[in-house]
Design a protein around this motif. Sequence first.
Motif, PDB file in Angstrom:
ATOM      1  N   CYS A  33       0.825  -1.208   0.000  1.00  0.00           N
ATOM      2  CA  CYS A  33       0.000   0.000   0.000  1.00  0.00           C
ATOM      3  C   CYS A  33       0.859   1.258   0.000  1.00  0.00           C
ATOM      4  O   CYS A  33       1.830   1.349   0.737  1.00  0.00           O
ATOM      5  CB  CYS A  33      -0.901   0.005   1.230  1.00  0.00           C
ATOM      6  N   GLY A  34       0.438   2.219  -0.812  1.00  0.00           N
ATOM      7  CA  GLY A  34       1.125   3.501  -0.868  1.00  0.00           C
ATOM      8  C   GLY A  34       0.394   4.592  -0.109  1.00  0.00           C
ATOM      9  O   GLY A  34       0.796   5.746  -0.146  1.00  0.00           O
ATOM     10  N   ALA A  35      -0.702   4.221   0.561  1.00  0.00           N
ATOM     11  CA  ALA A  35      -1.476   5.228   1.286  1.00  0.00           C
ATOM     12  C   ALA A  35      -1.959   4.683   2.617  1.00  0.00           C
ATOM     13  O   ALA A  35      -2.439   3.551   2.701  1.00  0.00           O
ATOM     14  CB  ALA A  35      -2.682   5.667   0.450  1.00  0.00           C
ATOM     15  N   VAL A  36      -1.826   5.499   3.638  1.00  0.00           N
ATOM     16  CA  VAL A  36      -2.465   5.267   4.935  1.00  0.00           C
ATOM     17  C   VAL A  36      -3.169   6.573   5.267  1.00  0.00           C
ATOM     18  O   VAL A  36      -2.529   7.623   5.373  1.00  0.00           O
ATOM     19  CB  VAL A  36      -1.452   4.917   6.043  1.00  0.00           C
ATOM     20  N   SER A  37      -4.481   6.506   5.382  1.00  0.00           N
ATOM     21  CA  SER A  37      -5.268   7.693   5.720  1.00  0.00           C
ATOM     22  C   SER A  37      -5.785   7.558   7.140  1.00  0.00           C
ATOM     23  O   SER A  37      -6.190   6.473   7.556  1.00  0.00           O
ATOM     24  CB  SER A  37      -6.440   7.850   4.755  1.00  0.00           C
ATOM     25  N   LEU A  38      -5.761   8.682   7.852  1.00  0.00           N
ATOM     26  CA  LEU A  38      -6.161   8.708   9.262  1.00  0.00           C
ATOM     27  C   LEU A  38      -7.235   9.750   9.514  1.00  0.00           C
ATOM     28  O   LEU A  38      -7.227  10.821   8.904  1.00  0.00           O
ATOM     29  CB  LEU A  38      -4.972   9.102  10.144  1.00  0.00           C
ATOM     30  N   PHE A  39      -8.132   9.421  10.438  1.00  0.00           N
ATOM     31  CA  PHE A  39      -9.022  10.418  11.028  1.00  0.00           C
ATOM     32  C   PHE A  39      -8.797  10.336  12.529  1.00  0.00           C
ATOM     33  O   PHE A  39      -8.844   9.247  13.107  1.00  0.00           O
ATOM     34  CB  PHE A  39     -10.500  10.155  10.730  1.00  0.00           C
ATOM     35  N   VAL A  40      -8.560  11.477  13.141  1.00  0.00           N
ATOM     36  CA  VAL A  40      -8.392  11.544  14.589  1.00  0.00           C
ATOM     37  C   VAL A  40      -9.398  12.566  15.113  1.00  0.00           C
ATOM     38  O   VAL A  40      -9.312  13.753  14.782  1.00  0.00           O
ATOM     39  CB  VAL A  40      -6.956  11.970  14.979  1.00  0.00           C
ATOM     40  N   GLY A  41     -10.359  12.087  15.885  1.00  0.00           N
ATOM     41  CA  GLY A  41     -11.338  12.975  16.512  1.00  0.00           C
ATOM     42  C   GLY A  41     -10.884  13.291  17.920  1.00  0.00           C
ATOM     43  O   GLY A  41     -10.648  12.375  18.714  1.00  0.00           O
ATOM     44  N   THR A  42     -10.738  14.577  18.232  1.00  0.00           N
ATOM     45  CA  THR A  42     -10.226  14.987  19.542  1.00  0.00           C
ATOM     46  C   THR A  42     -11.265  15.798  20.311  1.00  0.00           C
ATOM     47  O   THR A  42     -12.210  16.336  19.734  1.00  0.00           O
ATOM     48  CB  THR A  42      -8.948  15.834  19.392  1.00  0.00           C
ATOM     49  N   THR A  43     -11.055  15.909  21.613  1.00  0.00           N
ATOM     50  CA  THR A  43     -11.929  16.695  22.476  1.00  0.00           C
ATOM     51  C   THR A  43     -11.543  18.164  22.371  1.00  0.00           C
ATOM     52  O   THR A  43     -10.394  18.519  22.626  1.00  0.00           O
ATOM     53  CB  THR A  43     -11.804  16.228  23.941  1.00  0.00           C
ATOM     54  N   ARG A  44     -12.506  18.987  21.972  1.00  0.00           N
ATOM     55  CA  ARG A  44     -12.247  20.433  21.910  1.00  0.00           C
ATOM     56  C   ARG A  44     -12.709  21.080  23.218  1.00  0.00           C
ATOM     57  O   ARG A  44     -13.494  20.502  23.958  1.00  0.00           O
ATOM     58  CB  ARG A  44     -12.910  21.061  20.687  1.00  0.00           C
ATOM     59  N   ASN A  45     -12.265  22.296  23.451  1.00  0.00           N
ATOM     60  CA  ASN A  45     -12.524  22.962  24.738  1.00  0.00           C
ATOM     61  C   ASN A  45     -13.792  23.799  24.760  1.00  0.00           C
ATOM     62  O   ASN A  45     -14.058  24.503  25.728  1.00  0.00           O
ATOM     63  CB  ASN A  45     -11.328  23.816  25.146  1.00  0.00           C
ATOM     64  N   ASN A  46     -14.608  23.729  23.687  1.00  0.00           N
ATOM     65  CA  ASN A  46     -15.810  24.554  23.656  1.00  0.00           C
ATOM     66  C   ASN A  46     -16.885  23.906  22.804  1.00  0.00           C
ATOM     67  O   ASN A  46     -16.593  23.107  21.915  1.00  0.00           O
ATOM     68  CB  ASN A  46     -15.482  25.941  23.092  1.00  0.00           C
TER      69      ASN A  46
END
Length: 155
Positions: A33-46
């Motif tokens: 594979c030539g691609a690794v795609s990521l989604f990272v959902g983080t906690t925002r402060n508001n």
Amino acid sequence: MDESEDVPKDFIKLKSEKLSVDEVSELVISPYCGAVSLFVGTTRNNFEGKKVIHLEYEAYTSMAESEIKKICRDVRQKWPSVKHIAVHHRLGVVPITEASVIIAVSSPHRAESLEAVTYCINTLKASVPIWKKEIYEDEYSWKENKECFWANSEK
């Protein structure tokens, strides 16, 4: 390595410990594979003008894992070239800036992995029984995903 030795795998984990982008992305790396795609959902402060202190997640774990497996199967039908899929979701308290969910997908080319990651997060929010509670300075609120099909069916 013969490609038959690198069979497609799904890595699904719901856990209360801090999630690691490095750990999740390493799970899906493949020499094919030539691609690794990521989604990272983080906690925002508001949220809508309110100060968020942290988030808390609860899940119907066995059903959530089952639904995530269905999402992985759907991804493989829609994008047959996808090699590996990892979906890690945190449960319990998630402090500001820390990851609540990390999704990683590998494929030979970027288009498939990018589309598959988008499909994974959108479908997860719509169909997986994981509930989010936002804790503010002086109150809290259970959050409903706008994408969630069962929430919309009762209105």
